[in-house]
Design an enzyme around this catalytic site. Structure first.
Site, PDB file in Angstrom:
ATOM      1  N   HIS A 222       0.866  -1.186   0.000  1.00 60.33           N
ATOM      2  CA  HIS A 222       0.000   0.000   0.000  1.00 60.33           C
ATOM      3  C   HIS A 222       0.898   1.229   0.000  1.00 60.33           C
ATOM      4  O   HIS A 222       1.355   1.680   1.050  1.00 60.33           O
ATOM      5  CB  HIS A 222      -0.873  -0.068   1.267  1.00 60.33           C
ATOM      6  N   HIS A 224       1.876   5.160  -0.839  1.00 57.14           N
ATOM      7  CA  HIS A 224       1.474   6.531  -1.164  1.00 57.14           C
ATOM      8  C   HIS A 224       2.611   7.133  -1.991  1.00 57.14           C
ATOM      9  O   HIS A 224       3.768   6.728  -1.877  1.00 57.14           O
ATOM     10  CB  HIS A 224       1.202   7.322   0.118  1.00 57.14           C
ATOM     11  N   CYS A 255      -4.075  10.653   4.319  1.00 53.92           N
ATOM     12  CA  CYS A 255      -4.597  10.177   5.592  1.00 53.92           C
ATOM     13  C   CYS A 255      -4.797  11.392   6.483  1.00 53.92           C
ATOM     14  O   CYS A 255      -3.856  12.158   6.700  1.00 53.92           O
ATOM     15  CB  CYS A 255      -3.634   9.186   6.253  1.00 53.92           C
TER      16      CYS A 255
HETATM   17  P1  HMG Z   1     -12.000   7.137  20.930  1.00 60.50           P
HETATM   18  O1  HMG Z   1     -12.359   8.578  20.976  1.00 60.50           O
HETATM   19  O2  HMG Z   1     -10.855   6.647  21.780  1.00 60.50           O
HETATM   20  O3  HMG Z   1     -13.294   6.246  21.142  1.00 60.50           O
HETATM   21  O4  HMG Z   1     -11.673   6.814  19.406  1.00 60.50           O
HETATM   22  P2  HMG Z   1     -13.800   5.444  22.409  1.00 60.50           P
HETATM   23  O5  HMG Z   1     -13.500   4.006  22.226  1.00 60.50           O
HETATM   24  O6  HMG Z   1     -13.314   6.120  23.664  1.00 60.50           O
HETATM   25  O7  HMG Z   1     -15.377   5.680  22.320  1.00 60.50           O
HETATM   26  C1  HMG Z   1     -15.921   7.006  22.426  1.00 60.50           C
HETATM   27  C2  HMG Z   1     -17.300   7.051  21.797  1.00 60.50           C
HETATM   28  O8  HMG Z   1     -17.188   6.790  20.402  1.00 60.50           O
HETATM   29  C3  HMG Z   1     -18.275   6.007  22.339  1.00 60.50           C
HETATM   30  O9  HMG Z   1     -19.566   6.628  22.335  1.00 60.50           O
HETATM   31  C4  HMG Z   1     -18.265   4.916  21.300  1.00 60.50           C
HETATM   32  O10 HMG Z   1     -19.468   4.168  21.208  1.00 60.50           O
HETATM   33  C5  HMG Z   1     -18.071   5.741  20.010  1.00 60.50           C
HETATM   34  P3  HMG Z   1     -20.247   7.098  23.712  1.00 60.50           P
HETATM   35  O11 HMG Z   1     -20.302   5.855  24.567  1.00 60.50           O
HETATM   36  O12 HMG Z   1     -19.293   8.131  24.258  1.00 60.50           O
HETATM   37  O13 HMG Z   1     -21.550   7.644  23.239  1.00 60.50           O
HETATM   38  N1  HMG Z   1     -17.442   4.925  18.986  1.00 60.50           N
HETATM   39  C6  HMG Z   1     -17.911   4.744  17.753  1.00 60.50           C
HETATM   40  N2  HMG Z   1     -18.986   5.211  17.096  1.00 60.50           N
HETATM   41  C7  HMG Z   1     -19.183   4.784  15.832  1.00 60.50           C
HETATM   42  N3  HMG Z   1     -18.366   3.917  15.203  1.00 60.50           N
HETATM   43  C8  HMG Z   1     -17.275   3.444  15.814  1.00 60.50           C
HETATM   44  C9  HMG Z   1     -17.017   3.857  17.132  1.00 60.50           C
HETATM   45  N4  HMG Z   1     -16.031   3.561  18.010  1.00 60.50           N
HETATM   46  C10 HMG Z   1     -16.292   4.224  19.133  1.00 60.50           C
HETATM   47  N5  HMG Z   1     -16.476   2.572  15.180  1.00 60.50           N
HETATM   48  C11 HMG Z   1     -11.558   5.252  17.574  1.00 60.50           C
HETATM   49  C12 HMG Z   1     -11.201   5.531  19.031  1.00 60.50           C
HETATM   50  C13 HMG Z   1     -10.788   4.035  17.133  1.00 60.50           C
HETATM   51  C14 HMG Z   1     -13.040   5.031  17.470  1.00 60.50           C
HETATM   52  C15 HMG Z   1     -11.152   6.512  16.727  1.00 60.50           C
HETATM   53  O14 HMG Z   1      -9.822   6.807  16.993  1.00 60.50           O
HETATM   54  C16 HMG Z   1     -11.353   6.345  15.263  1.00 60.50           C
HETATM   55  O15 HMG Z   1     -12.481   6.200  14.783  1.00 60.50           O
HETATM   56  N6  HMG Z   1     -10.241   6.369  14.469  1.00 60.50           N
HETATM   57  C17 HMG Z   1     -10.305   6.176  13.035  1.00 60.50           C
HETATM   58  C18 HMG Z   1      -9.208   6.944  12.347  1.00 60.50           C
HETATM   59  C19 HMG Z   1      -9.233   6.646  10.870  1.00 60.50           C
HETATM   60  O16 HMG Z   1     -10.212   6.191  10.325  1.00 60.50           O
HETATM   61  N7  HMG Z   1      -8.085   6.937  10.170  1.00 60.50           N
HETATM   62  C20 HMG Z   1      -7.961   6.723   8.769  1.00 60.50           C
HETATM   63  C21 HMG Z   1      -7.877   5.267   8.391  1.00 60.50           C
HETATM   64  S1  HMG Z   1      -6.248   4.586   8.587  1.00 60.50           S
HETATM   65  C22 HMG Z   1      -5.427   4.991   7.119  1.00 60.50           C
HETATM   66  O17 HMG Z   1      -5.913   5.762   6.318  1.00 60.50           O
HETATM   67  C23 HMG Z   1      -4.112   4.302   6.792  1.00 60.50           C
HETATM   68  C24 HMG Z   1      -4.269   3.225   5.722  1.00 60.50           C
HETATM   69  O18 HMG Z   1      -4.726   3.776   4.500  1.00 60.50           O
HETATM   70  C25 HMG Z   1      -2.924   2.517   5.475  1.00 60.50           C
HETATM   71  C26 HMG Z   1      -1.758   3.486   5.270  1.00 60.50           C
HETATM   72  O19 HMG Z   1      -1.772   4.314   4.350  1.00 60.50           O
HETATM   73  O20 HMG Z   1      -0.824   3.371   6.055  1.00 60.50           O
HETATM   74  C27 HMG Z   1      -5.266   2.143   6.150  1.00 60.50           C
HETATM   75 MG    MG Z   2      -3.393   4.783   3.028  1.00 61.14          MG
END
Ligand code: HMG
Ligand code: MG
Length: 328
Positions: A222, A224, A255
């Protein structure tokens, strides 16, 4: 008229390379998650439909992450059912059990967890230490496998360099790869999130993974394209026997939690090189270029892909040539 003028390179196969590559298309997820403006769900669905029409068979659709963390993909519940009928694989990202519940409720059959090779990015992207992130994935992978064998991909970001920590030692990457495989991931995707890898580094990592007993058939790459190295890095991976390559139509992407990341390797640039090497992808380059030109019009800026620019330019040059003939 020669082959290049028709929009395809001359195919000259090279010994030792695979005969077929599966492209894991990430434009709708990795690409659109990084757009400043949120693209409407109907446009995303049409984008995915058009991508499926080009012959791509694996099209990452969206992420079931926290909507506040990635607002661009907050419409996952609306989007996924709108494309679920397509005869292609539609993987989705799920960081935790909440994400898995949302994905399984809509019938997703392929999910991806996303780990980091570094502590800094685990914190920035997942609000967790590396160990906490792995612990968060464990029940996700176990439950996905229990759910009639849902396929699980394990992404590993920052495999080569990290914007906070600099160069990432190969053994550190191998260790996290091992943890993801031991957890039950079916395949891994080695992410060069900020695009700093070069071919020798790719080679060194793949050699180390092979020596650690990781089958190359479980590995995808993967890249970039921040420094223009994505195709060279892909070529290095092909020479190691990798047959799964992630790419993003039109070179969309980045990202949101790694500011120095730019777009992924453009799918068109990849298909052009693979066609030239005589490697089958099943993708129709002309309709892929047309899809990226269509998407670029929605985003209001041209695609950064060299192949899209060259072929779209060729098309418009051919059109104006035909028009000028009509006028005579
Ligand atoms: P957090 O703030 O630590 O969440 O985020 P939490 O576990 O403390 O939960 C807080 C609240 O969020 C709770 O609600 C959960 O239910 C809710 P409350 O009880 O307060 O009402 N919650 C959710 N709601 C909907 N869907 C969910 C979810 N999870 C918790 N899934 C968390 C932790 C992991 C959720 C957050 O950090 C997050 O969503 N991160 C995603 C970041 C992301 O998507 N980044 C881009 C993708 S990675 C990438 O692009 C790289 C890649 O392409 C490869 C590369 O290039 O290297 C793959
Ligand atoms: Mg990526």
């Amino acid at each position: 008229m020669n082959a290049a003028e028709l929009g395809l390179p001359m195919a000259v196969p090279e010994k030792g390379l695979p005969s077929r590559v599966r492209i894991h298309e990430v434009g709708a997820r990795d690409g659109l998650q990084n757009e400043k403006a949120t693209v409407p769900a109907e446009v995303k669905a049409e984008f995915i439909r058009r991508l499926a029409g080009t012959g791509l068979t694996t099209i990452e659709a969206t992420s079931f992450v926290h909507p506040k963390w990635v607002p661009q993909l907050a419409d996952a519940e609306q989007l996924f059912p709108a494309v679920a009928d397509l005869p292609v694989e539609l993987p989705v990202l799920v960081p935790n059990e909440r994400g898995l519940d949302r994905a399984l409720a809509l019938g997703a059959r392929r999910v991806a967890v996303f780990a980091s090779a570094t502590e800094s990015f685990a914190k920035a992207n997942l609000n967790r230490t590396l160990d906490e992130a792995l612990a968060m994935f464990e029940p996700v992978v176990a439950r996905a496998k229990d759910a009639d064998g849902v396929h699980v991909r394990g992404y590993l970001s920052m495999c080569f360099g990290d914007p906070w920590e600099g160069a990432v030692p190969v053994p550190q990457v191998v260790k996290v790869c091992r943890a993801l495989l031991d957890m039950g991931c079916d395949e891994l995707s080695l992410g060069d999130t900020i695009g700093v890898a070069t071919p020798g580094h790719v080679s060194a990592l793949l050699t180390a993974l092979t020596e650690a007993g990781v089958p190359v058939s479980t590995l995808g790459v993967h890249f970039h394209d921040t420094y223009g190295q994505a195709l060279s890095n892909t070529y290095a991976a092909l020479r190691h026997g990798v047959t799964t390559v992630d790419a993003s139509a039109g070179g969309l992407g980045g990202c949101p939690y790694a500011k120095s990341a730019t777009g992924n390797l453009a799918t068109e640039d990849l298909v052009w090189m693979l066609r030239g090497l005589g490697i089958d992808t099943g993708v129709d380059l002309g309709s892929l270029v047309a899809t990226s030109v269509w998407m670029a019009a929605h985003l209001g800026r041209p695609s950064p892909s060299r192949t899209v620019r060259a072929l779209a330019h060729q098309d418009s040059a051919a059109d104006s040539h035909a028009d000028s003939h009509k006028e005579q």
